[in-house]
Scaffold this motif. Structure first.
Motif, PDB file in Angstrom:
ATOM      1  N   ALA A 253       0.820  -1.212   0.000  1.00 29.83           N
ATOM      2  CA  ALA A 253       0.000   0.000   0.000  1.00 29.83           C
ATOM      3  C   ALA A 253       0.854   1.263   0.000  1.00 29.83           C
ATOM      4  N   GLU A 254       0.468   2.193  -0.857  1.00 31.47           N
ATOM      5  CA  GLU A 254       1.102   3.497  -0.954  1.00 31.47           C
ATOM      6  C   GLU A 254       0.127   4.567  -0.448  1.00 31.47           C
ATOM      7  N   PRO A 255       0.622   5.759  -0.171  1.00 27.53           N
ATOM      8  CA  PRO A 255      -0.310   6.852   0.161  1.00 27.53           C
ATOM      9  C   PRO A 255      -1.347   7.051  -0.936  1.00 27.53           C
ATOM     10  N   ALA A 256      -2.565   7.349  -0.533  1.00 28.12           N
ATOM     11  CA  ALA A 256      -3.654   7.497  -1.502  1.00 28.12           C
ATOM     12  C   ALA A 256      -3.347   8.616  -2.486  1.00 28.12           C
ATOM     13  N   PRO A 257      -3.565   8.398  -3.770  1.00 30.02           N
ATOM     14  CA  PRO A 257      -3.293   9.449  -4.764  1.00 30.02           C
ATOM     15  C   PRO A 257      -4.307  10.569  -4.657  1.00 30.02           C
ATOM     16  N   MET A 258      -3.812  11.782  -4.657  1.00 33.86           N
ATOM     17  CA  MET A 258      -4.696  12.947  -4.549  1.00 33.86           C
ATOM     18  C   MET A 258      -4.949  13.557  -5.930  1.00 33.86           C
ATOM     19  N   ASP A 259      -5.516  12.768  -6.820  1.00 37.47           N
ATOM     20  CA  ASP A 259      -5.898  13.288  -8.116  1.00 37.47           C
ATOM     21  C   ASP A 259      -7.201  14.068  -7.969  1.00 37.47           C
ATOM     22  N   PHE A 260      -7.613  14.709  -9.041  1.00 38.68           N
ATOM     23  CA  PHE A 260      -8.792  15.564  -8.965  1.00 38.68           C
ATOM     24  C   PHE A 260     -10.070  14.756  -8.745  1.00 38.68           C
ATOM     25  N   THR A 261     -10.122  13.531  -9.232  1.00 38.87           N
ATOM     26  CA  THR A 261     -11.309  12.704  -9.000  1.00 38.87           C
ATOM     27  C   THR A 261     -11.455  12.381  -7.521  1.00 38.87           C
ATOM     28  N   THR A 262     -10.359  12.042  -6.865  1.00 46.23           N
ATOM     29  CA  THR A 262     -10.394  11.743  -5.434  1.00 46.23           C
ATOM     30  C   THR A 262     -10.741  12.987  -4.624  1.00 46.23           C
TER      31      THR A 262
ATOM     32  N   ASP B 120     -13.085   7.648   8.561  1.00 41.41           N
ATOM     33  CA  ASP B 120     -13.411   6.220   8.457  1.00 41.41           C
ATOM     34  C   ASP B 120     -13.791   5.864   7.020  1.00 41.41           C
ATOM     35  N   TRP B 121     -14.568   6.732   6.393  1.00 36.81           N
ATOM     36  CA  TRP B 121     -14.949   6.482   4.992  1.00 36.81           C
ATOM     37  C   TRP B 121     -13.715   6.470   4.098  1.00 36.81           C
ATOM     38  N   PHE B 122     -12.800   7.406   4.308  1.00 35.55           N
ATOM     39  CA  PHE B 122     -11.614   7.483   3.458  1.00 35.55           C
ATOM     40  C   PHE B 122     -10.703   6.278   3.691  1.00 35.55           C
ATOM     41  N   THR B 123     -10.622   5.768   4.923  1.00 34.44           N
ATOM     42  CA  THR B 123      -9.827   4.573   5.209  1.00 34.44           C
ATOM     43  C   THR B 123     -10.405   3.361   4.496  1.00 34.44           C
ATOM     44  N   ASP B 124     -11.730   3.271   4.446  1.00 36.23           N
ATOM     45  CA  ASP B 124     -12.357   2.163   3.716  1.00 36.23           C
ATOM     46  C   ASP B 124     -12.180   2.318   2.210  1.00 36.23           C
ATOM     47  N   LEU B 125     -12.092   3.553   1.741  1.00 41.03           N
ATOM     48  CA  LEU B 125     -11.931   3.773   0.308  1.00 41.03           C
ATOM     49  C   LEU B 125     -10.534   3.384  -0.152  1.00 41.03           C
ATOM     50  N   PHE B 126      -9.497   3.801   0.580  1.00 43.77           N
ATOM     51  CA  PHE B 126      -8.099   3.482   0.266  1.00 43.77           C
ATOM     52  C   PHE B 126      -7.409   3.047   1.548  1.00 43.77           C
ATOM     53  N   TYR B 127      -6.814   1.880   1.516  1.00 47.80           N
ATOM     54  CA  TYR B 127      -5.972   1.500   2.643  1.00 47.80           C
ATOM     55  C   TYR B 127      -4.598   2.128   2.431  1.00 47.80           C
ATOM     56  N   THR B 128      -4.180   2.946   3.371  1.00 46.46           N
ATOM     57  CA  THR B 128      -2.889   3.629   3.272  1.00 46.46           C
ATOM     58  C   THR B 128      -2.056   3.291   4.487  1.00 46.46           C
ATOM     59  N   PRO B 129      -0.741   3.138   4.335  1.00 43.02           N
ATOM     60  CA  PRO B 129       0.116   2.801   5.461  1.00 43.02           C
ATOM     61  C   PRO B 129       0.414   4.019   6.322  1.00 43.02           C
ATOM     62  N   GLU B 130       0.988   3.751   7.469  1.00 50.12           N
ATOM     63  CA  GLU B 130       1.464   4.836   8.310  1.00 50.12           C
ATOM     64  C   GLU B 130       2.632   5.527   7.612  1.00 50.12           C
ATOM     65  N   PRO B 131       2.819   6.823   7.869  1.00 51.68           N
ATOM     66  CA  PRO B 131       3.936   7.528   7.220  1.00 51.68           C
ATOM     67  C   PRO B 131       5.272   6.851   7.484  1.00 51.68           C
ATOM     68  N   GLY B 132       6.022   6.602   6.422  1.00 45.69           N
ATOM     69  CA  GLY B 132       7.330   5.954   6.539  1.00 45.69           C
ATOM     70  C   GLY B 132       7.303   4.458   6.412  1.00 45.69           C
TER      71      GLY B 132
END
Length: 638
Positions: free
Chosen positions: A108-117, A246-258
């Protein structure tokens, strides 16, 4: 009864005369002549010759006694040691979370912050606030504090902080011309969102710091009515923030920083696991070269625990760490191993005709195929299987296996690799690393906590690494790059679009005097071809150590004066700061492909997990960029 007449009613002899030759043809036919209306006995085809059957049994070795009995029942005792820790090389360990599949924890990578997201975050945030009866002025306050505004065109390509920040967050691009070269449809979509969408990077960073004691908009200046609405509905706003996270965590699983296991110098994942042992110690299970997309048991090795004392195995206990050893005993009937097309051990039984083992074509070097065929033909009916369910995410040890045969004798089955060395190959067991020499071979079976199948989306980014022997370098070709809206677009199309834009904006060069030859300082290559140049990192050492260093070529478009260095567009080639090295052996002659794509899987607790991960696959061979320096070409006008 049914009788058979050898000659039948149609028997006879034919004679055909040819000049100088006499040919005789004898033919006959067997046909049944029923003597009763009951056909069951006739269809059974009984053989009255008992000696024939005894001879066949002797021929197939059925009279050769081995003083053995058939296994009837088995009693198994098993211990399952759970995966208790997870860490990245050189980092502190964390307790493994069984509610998340291992692939997501690794990839898992940080969630992409594209314009759709960002647009989706804005829409959901507005709905949550409305559902909690928060006034619309509060949502408008968030838009005012965290606004997204589409930057003005730079036109001449001058660096602009807003453009660079926007591109870095939305499309991970480092070239300020990217937005200028967008087609009209994309520009209209971006202008339509300007002022109506939250800038999600700053917005999410802010609400993650909000707690029960946080004063909302403490450092912002709001009008009196909005400030009153925020104060009155503060608890509802904080509840909405928790719901949105909580909704965003369910949408994309992202790891802790680092916490990112990707090794950019090796183009693969590296991570470590700790398994709790029954004696209180821990086993170190390492994965040094995982890139296939499915971290099954063959991706791991047992390592020397002493090598991981400082990071993986310290401290002794962790919060939330699972140290429960599961023990289980089961008694059940043993079943024969069976597979389609398996030769049947009974002489008068027919095998499944869907699989033809006789069609196997093996050369003398196909040892694996020959061994498989020998097992199927000779020893397949000597094996039995005992179904045994074990916990997912555990290192399982068969403590005891006792088989009872048809004569009532009990036999204890020892591990098959008991007499082998610690580094000898065994099926399904974990091998040991080179610096680990256990006293006895490890007979445990590792069942990693991975999904059975994942759904993979289209590539968001794809980079092809290939060798160019003529130019003596490696190229990282950005075949697919992330666009502004969360999709992938062709790197070649982006380059051509940018090329056409720059040529349209450029001033036509002055006409040159005709000449018979032209001097070419450097031939041009597509801008999505990023060079990796071999460099020697140990110039004074006796042993040469070559690595591939990411470089930059200056923009070389005909008729364009801009000669700035060309930077990569995607994440794979920009996430490491300068200098960026890749180990030379990681790019073989056939090349490699590195792909970023969304993955989705359903875990055993019923939860859907979505994450952005990477895979490495085999490339398509060598390539030729046509890059040359100091070249002289004959003029076309001559």
């Amino acid at each position: 009864m049914a009788a058979f007449n050898q000659y039948g009613s149609g028997g006879g002899v034919t004679v055909k005369a040819d000049p100088g030759k006499l040919r005789l043809g004898v033919w006959n036919r067997l046909e049944p002549r029923p003597r009763s209306a009951e056909f069951s006995k006739a269809l059974s085809a009984p053989i009255p010759d008992a000696l024939f059957m005894l001879t066949k049994q002797w021929l197939f070795g059925e009279f050769k006694g081995e003083d053995t009995g058939t296994a009837v029942m088995a009693k198994v005792a098993l211990k399952a040691s759970p995966v208790s820790r997870f860490n990245l090389p050189g980092q502190a360990p964390v307790g493994y979370d069984e509610s998340i599949p291992l692939e997501a924890c690794i990839e898992a990578e940080p969630a992409p912050m594209d314009f759709t997201t960002q647009r989706k975050i804005t829409t959901v945030w507005k709905k949550i606030l409305k559902a909690k009866n928060v006034p619309a002025s509060v949502f408008q306050a968030f838009l005012t504090v965290f606004p997204y505004t589409f930057p003005a065109e730079t036109g001449n390509g001058d660096p602009d902080d807003t453009v660079q920040e926007l591109e870095k967050s939305a499309c991970d691009s480092a070239d300020t011309h990217y937005l200028d070269a967008l087609d009209q449809g994309a520009r209209c979509r971006l202008h339509a969102l300007s002022g109506k969408m939250l800038y999600a990077l700053d917005f999410l960073a802010y609400i993650r710091t909000v707690n029960a004691n946080t004063v909302l908009f403490e450092n912002e200046t709001l009008d009196a009515q909005t400030s009153a609405d925020v104060t009155t509905h503060a608890q509802s706003i904080k509840s909405a923030i928790a719901e949105l996270l909580d909704w965003f965590t369910d949408l994309f699983y992202t790891p802790e920083p680092g916490n990112f296991a990707w090794d950019a110098s090796r183009l693969e994942y590296r991570f470590n696991l700790a398994v709790q042992n029954p004696d209180g110690s821990k086993s170190a299970v390492v994965a040094k070269e995982y890139y296939q997309g499915n971290p099954d048991w063959y991706a791991y090795e047992l390592d020397n625990p002493a090598q991981h004392t400082q990071h993986l195995l310290t401290p002794t206990t962790l919060v939330g760490e699972n140290q429960t050893i599961r023990e289980k005993q089961i008694t059940l009937l043993a079943a024969d191993v069976d597979f389609p097309g398996m030769p049947n051990k009974r002489y008068w039984s027919f095998e499944n005709g869907k699989i033809n083992f006789g069609a196997l074509k093996a050369n003398t070097t196909d040892l694996a195929l020959i061994a498989f065929a020998e097992f199927g033909f000779m020893y397949s009916n000597d094996w039995q299987i005992i179904p045994f369910k074990v916990p997912v995410g555990s290192l399982c040890t068969v403590e005891n296996l006792v088989v009872t045969d048809c004569f009532g004798f009990k036999t204890k089955i020892e591990p098959a690799n008991k007499s082998l060395g610690s580094h000898d190959w065994t099926m399904f067991n974990l091998s040991a690393t080179d610096n680990y020499q256990p006293a006895t071979p490890d007979a445990r079976v590792f069942i990693p906590p991975v999904t059975f199948k994942t759904q993979e989306g289209p590539p968001v980014e794809k980079v092809l690494f290939l060798r160019d022997e003529m130019a003596n370098m490696v190229w990282g070709i950005e075949q697919v790059i992330p666009d502004l809206f969360g999709n992938g677009e062709s790197g070649y199309e982006v380059f051509h679009r940018l090329k056409n834009y720059l040529q349209a904006q450029a001033t036509p060069p002055a006409a040159l005097a005709p000449a018979t030859h032209n001097y070419i300082f450097m031939t041009s290559t597509p801008e999505n071809w990023i060079p990796f140049v071999p460099v020697n990192l140990t110039p004074n050492a006796a042993q040469v150590q070559i690595r591939l260093q990411r470089g930059r070529l200056r923009r070389n478009i005909e008729g364009v004066d801009d000669k700035d260095p060309v930077a990569p567009y995607g994440v794979l080639l920009t996430e490491v700061d300068t200098p960026y090295y890749i180990e030379e052996e990681e790019v073989p002659r056939e090349g490699i492909q590195v792909i970023r794509a969304f993955q989705k899987a359903r875990w055993y607790n019923g939860k859907n997990i979505c994450w952005l991960g990477r895979q490495k696959k085999t490339g398509k061979g060598e390539g030729n960029s046509g890059l040359r320096f100091d070249d002289i070409q004959r003029s076309e006008e001559e």
